[in-house]
Each structure stands twice: as C-alpha cells, then as structure tokens.
Design an enzyme around this catalytic site. Structure first.
Site, short mmCIF file in Angstrom:
data_model
loop_
_atom_site.label_atom_id
_atom_site.label_comp_id
_atom_site.label_asym_id
_atom_site.label_seq_id
_atom_site.Cartn_x
_atom_site.Cartn_y
_atom_site.Cartn_z
N ARG A 1 -2.11 -68.76 -29.41
CA ARG A 1 -3.39 -69.05 -30.67
C ARG A 1 -3.55 -67.79 -31.52
NH1 ARG A 1 -7.89 -72.79 -27.79
NH2 ARG A 1 -7.22 -71.36 -26.70
N CYS B 1 -10.28 -66.17 -29.14
CA CYS B 1 -12.29 -65.31 -29.39
C CYS B 1 -12.47 -65.08 -30.93
CB CYS B 1 -12.48 -65.62 -28.30
SG CYS B 1 -12.10 -66.79 -26.60
N GLY C 1 -2.18 -52.14 -30.62
CA GLY C 1 -1.55 -53.36 -30.09
C GLY C 1 -1.16 -53.08 -31.66
N LYS D 1 -23.87 -63.40 -27.45
CA LYS D 1 -22.03 -63.43 -27.09
C LYS D 1 -21.65 -63.19 -28.56
CE LYS D 1 -19.29 -66.32 -26.38
NZ LYS D 1 -17.33 -65.20 -24.72
C1 UGA Z 1 -12.70 -62.47 -25.14
C2 UGA Z 1 -14.02 -61.57 -24.33
O1 UGA Z 1 -12.53 -60.52 -24.06
C3 UGA Z 1 -14.02 -62.63 -23.27
O2 UGA Z 1 -14.89 -61.67 -22.83
C4 UGA Z 1 -15.06 -63.63 -23.76
O3 UGA Z 1 -15.53 -64.14 -23.25
C5 UGA Z 1 -13.64 -64.26 -24.32
O4 UGA Z 1 -12.72 -63.72 -25.95
C6 UGA Z 1 -14.72 -65.31 -25.07
O5 UGA Z 1 -14.90 -65.55 -26.04
O6 UGA Z 1 -13.99 -66.44 -24.45
P1 UGA Z 1 -9.73 -62.97 -24.69
O7 UGA Z 1 -9.79 -63.14 -26.03
O8 UGA Z 1 -9.67 -63.62 -23.77
O9 UGA Z 1 -11.66 -62.19 -24.65
O10 UGA Z 1 -8.68 -61.77 -24.43
P2 UGA Z 1 -9.14 -60.10 -24.63
O11 UGA Z 1 -8.53 -59.21 -23.15
O12 UGA Z 1 -10.84 -59.59 -24.85
O13 UGA Z 1 -8.18 -59.85 -25.87
C7 UGA Z 1 -8.43 -60.22 -26.92
C8 UGA Z 1 -7.57 -59.76 -27.74
O14 UGA Z 1 -7.52 -58.32 -27.77
C9 UGA Z 1 -5.96 -59.37 -27.45
O15 UGA Z 1 -4.83 -60.09 -28.61
C10 UGA Z 1 -4.93 -58.70 -26.53
O16 UGA Z 1 -3.62 -58.29 -27.36
C11 UGA Z 1 -6.22 -57.58 -28.07
N1 UGA Z 1 -6.09 -56.20 -27.40
C12 UGA Z 1 -7.75 -56.01 -25.85
C13 UGA Z 1 -6.32 -55.26 -27.96
O17 UGA Z 1 -5.16 -54.94 -28.97
N2 UGA Z 1 -6.59 -53.63 -26.75
C14 UGA Z 1 -7.13 -53.61 -25.94
O18 UGA Z 1 -7.27 -52.35 -26.06
C15 UGA Z 1 -7.86 -54.68 -26.14
#
Ligand code: UGA
Length: 440
Positions: free
Chosen positions: A334, A264, A257, A208
């Site tokens: 958050r 998380c 970004g 994880k």
């Molecule tokens: C993340 C993981 O992707 C999930 O697999 C995991 O289950 C979850 O945490 C958790 O531990 O509960 P999440 O935090 O909902 O999911 O969102 P993500 O889609 O992973 O994005 C996280 C951050 O990265 C966001 O701020 C997003 O904008 C940023 N991001 C994501 C980027 O800046 N560039 C990208 O290419 C992708």
C-alpha cells in the site's frame, strides 16, 4: 482475562496473537468469512515475522478463537476495536467501521465490559464515541483508547517489547483494567516500558498522530537532504554518520529512500492536516511532508530515467526491480514507492521484471500491466535485463553475489540504481557495474 478483538487486520491479528500468547483468552471477530476460516485453521492471512508459528500454537492451545458472529463477545471483560480507518477522498478518516462496530457490540455486550478503541482515529473521535454511547443510554459502559505503535514486519516484537504504552480512559478503574491486560508484557520487559496514563482521549489521539507525523517528517527531511547531496556531489551517508552522533537528533529514521509508504504514514499525515482544519490550526509542516513525499517518488523515477537517457536509449529496455513492498519484512504494497516508479517506467515502454520476497501477489493485484513480469526468484528477475533498481531493503538483496548478477544481466557494464543504499557498492563497481546510489 477474556478479551475480544473486532478486526483481524495487521493491528487486530498481531495484538490478539500476542495477548493470547501472554496468557489471555482471545475472541476475534471479522466480517470476512474467508479470513475467519483461514485464521481458525491457524493459517495467517498476512505476512508478519513469527505470525505463523504463534498463531498455530494459540489455535492449538485454544487460547484464541475466530468468528464472524459478534455475539461470541458477550462474556468478554474488555473488547478492543481494531477496525480500519481509511482516508476518504477528501482526506478525512472514514470512521464508519468504528461506529458500525460500536452499534453491533452494543447489542451483545454487558454493561460492565470495557470498550477500547485501538484503531488510529482523529483527535476528538473517542469523545464522539463517548457521546454516542451516552445517547444510546450506555453511560455506564466504560470506554478507553489504547493506540498501537507496531511497525509492520517487526510488529510481534514491537508488541512484546514496547518502549511505551498509552492508556486513555476517563476513569482510573479503566486505566487499571488496561494495565492488567498489558501486565504480562510489562513484567516481561523488567518494567522498562514507559506507561503513559491519561484521562484525556484527545491527548492519546494526538500522541499517536504526533509520532507517525514526526517520523514521516524526519524521513522526508532526509530525502530532501539526500537530493541536495546528490545535486551538490556531497555524500549523504557521511552526513548521516555525523548528525546521528548528536543525541538531540538520534540515529533512527534517517535513512533516505524512494519515499515512505504503507498504510499509516500517508494516511495519518493527511488526517493530522484535517484535524488542524477542524480545530482551525495551521498544520502546514505536515501538509508539505505529504506533498514532498509524493514528489519525491516521482523524483526517484525521473532521476533513474534521466540518468539512463544520458547513456542509453531507454525505450524497449528491460529493467529489473528488487523490492515492491513499502518496506522490508512485509507483503504490504500500500502506497509503496514501487507503484509510482514502475508506472513511470511503463509510460516509457520499458519492460519491468520484478521480484519481491513477499509482496509479488499484492503488487500483481494492484498493478496489472502487460509490461510487468513478476518472478519468485531475484536471479530470474535480473536475467537478460539492462538495469537493476533496488527499491526495498530486504536482507536477501544485500547478500546476493554481484558476480552472479553480472553473469545474468545484459552487457558487461549494466546499470544499478540503489535507492536504499544497501548493496555492497565497492564490489559492484569493481566488477564494472555502473552503480548509482541515491544520495551520492
Ligand atoms: C509506522 C510506525 O513506525 C509505527 O510505530 C506505527 O505503529 C505504524 O506506522 C502504524 O501507525 O500502524 P510502518 O508503517 O509499519 O510503522 O513502517 P515504518 O517502519 O515506520 O516505515 C514507514 C515508511 O518509512 C516505509 O516506507 C519505510 O521504508 C520508510 N522509512 C523508514 C524510510 O524511508 N527511512 C527510514 O529511515 C525509516
């Protein structure tokens, strides 16, 4: 199967609704009466795509029930713990909710039932829970760990179409029980899902943290490359186009970004560093990811302000913000980059007119400032402003006509800063906008 769930936050609620939808009978417990009251009526307490219709159906069909009373779990065959594990001020994960849930469960649960930790916990935690159960004379109580891999905004789809599942239990019987819980989901995906079973709790806990920290590292690395592209007049979009063709790198999570946020990545990367300290192992890569991400949010704010200062007097200007949530598809703010960036605008006496399709209310609770005005509509947010800054990649922002934006903003050549690279840049430039894209 009759399944219990303690905790009705993003993870607990999504898991419960999806399991109820897959044919199980769910009993969900939360200490917060208002949350239970709302969920019992079929009204979601978080925004998540498809949650409202699925929850309403499950409530109507009685496949899910909600209660503040832990004794409702007494006849469950398996109970998941999806309680919060927030960061303590020293960066370690606060496990008090996990142990207090175990304490109250033990007063009502029969010995045949299995307890499964679903919260994200530091390596070594579930073994501690095992020891705790043994000390309480509950040696026979089966214990498992089943981490979640749900992205906010698409969490229901992620749950129902998983790429992989991880079942950790010291006994094959417990692994099989977890398999049974997920059987309808595994069947629905034509057995394409990779099921990883392990007797080692530590292995599953590390899976994880490894995934979240690896993805956070990937994003942070690309944000640094984008900064370098910006400084050297290179185009990060073309860099990504080329490198994503390399299968060793892959196409996903390369988008630069304003810095990652959410509940998380920031918390789990810090917790992994703390795990390293506990076991005497150097986790400096992930440690730096966290520092770099914080600096990156400040870098984005400075980049915008310095670019503006070269052209206009920023004090007293009005800046429109599109997007406050930490990513599209959620109302969660958050650790959102918007917090750091908006606060640095306030320090320059800039008036901020912001709009997020779902995150306004949470943002207002977190950031309360007389320089901030929130709008329900993206057009109202840009009206009479001098600058537009895009912070979250909502589809609605891509679709808005640049001409309409121009008609509403001050002057003939307003500034636009697109930190996510989502706007139709050529169209904006043709109309006279002074457009800046992060990474170009
Ligand atoms: C993340 C993981 O992707 C999930 O697999 C995991 O289950 C979850 O945490 C958790 O531990 O509960 P999440 O935090 O909902 O999911 O969102 P993500 O889609 O992973 O994005 C996280 C951050 O990265 C966001 O701020 C997003 O904008 C940023 N991001 C994501 C980027 O800046 N560039 C990208 O290419 C992708």
């Amino acid at each position: 199967m009759k399944i219990g769930m303690i905790g009705t936050g993003y993870v607990g609620l999504v898991s419960s609704v999806c399991l109820a939808n897959s044919g199980h009978s769910l009993v969900c417990i939360d200490k917060r009466p208002q949350i239970i009251d709302s969920l019992s009526k079929g009204i979601p307490t978080i925004y998540e795509k498809d949650m409202d219709s699925m929850l309403a159906t499950c409530v109507k069909e009685n496949s899910i029930s909600f209660s503040t009373d832990i004794s409702s779990l007494s006849d469950c065959e398996i109970v998941f713990l999806a309680v919060g594990t927030p960061s303590l001020p020293n960066g370690h994960a606060d496990l008090s909710q996990v142990f207090s849930a175990i304490d109250s469960l033990l007063t009502v649960l029969n010995e045949q039932a299995m307890i499964v930790v679903r919260s994200t916990v530091p390596v070594g935690t579930v073994k501690r829970v095992r020891q705790y159960l043994d000390e309480k004379g509950k040696e026979k109580q089966m214990l498992g760990f089943c981490p979640e891999f749900l992205r906010e905004g698409v969490a229901i789809s992620d749950f129902l179409n998983p790429q992989y599942l991880v079942f950790a239990c010291g006994y094959k019987e417990g692994q099989d029980l977890l398999h049974q819980v997920y059987q309808p989901i595994i069947d629905a995906t034509d057995n394409k899902v990779r099921v990883v079973k392990t007797y080692s709790f530590e292995t599953a806990e590390l899976i994880k943290y490894t995934i979240n920290s690896f993805l956070a590292t990937k994003i942070t690395f690309m944000n640094q490359i984008a900064q370098l592209a910006q400084a050297s007049d290179a185009d990060v979009g073309t860099v990504i186009q080329a490198i994503s063709a390399d299968r060793r790198i892959g196409e996903l999570f390369l988008n630069p970004g304003p810095g990652f946020g959410g509940s998380c990545f920031p918390k789990d990367t810090i917790a992994l560093v703390k795990c390293g300290i506990t076991y005497g192992v150097d986790m400096s890569v992930v440690e730096e990811v966290n520092h770099s991400n914080k600096r990156h949010k400040e870098y984005i704010a400075s980049w915008i302000l310095e670019t503006l200062e070269k052209n206009i007097q920023v004090e007293g200007k009005k800046i429109a913000i599109w997007g406050l949530a930490f990513k599209a598809g959620t109302d969660d703010i958050r650790d959102s980059a918007a917090i750091t960036i908006v606060e640095s605008f306030f320090q320059c006496n800039i008036e901020v007119h912001a709009h997020d399709p779902k995150g306004n209310e949470n943002f207002h609770t977190r950031v309360n400032n007389s320089h901030l005005q929130l709008y329900d509509d993206p057009f109202d947010a840009v009206k009479d402003t001098d600058v537009l800054v895009v912070l979250t990649e909502w589809q609605v922002f891509r679709d808005i006509s640049p001409q309409e934006v121009l008609n509403l903003m001050n002057g003939d050549n307003p500034f636009v800063f697109d930190t996510r690279g989502i706007l139709p840049h050529d169209k904006y430039k043709e109309l006279g906008f002074q457009l800046y894209k992060f990474g170009l």
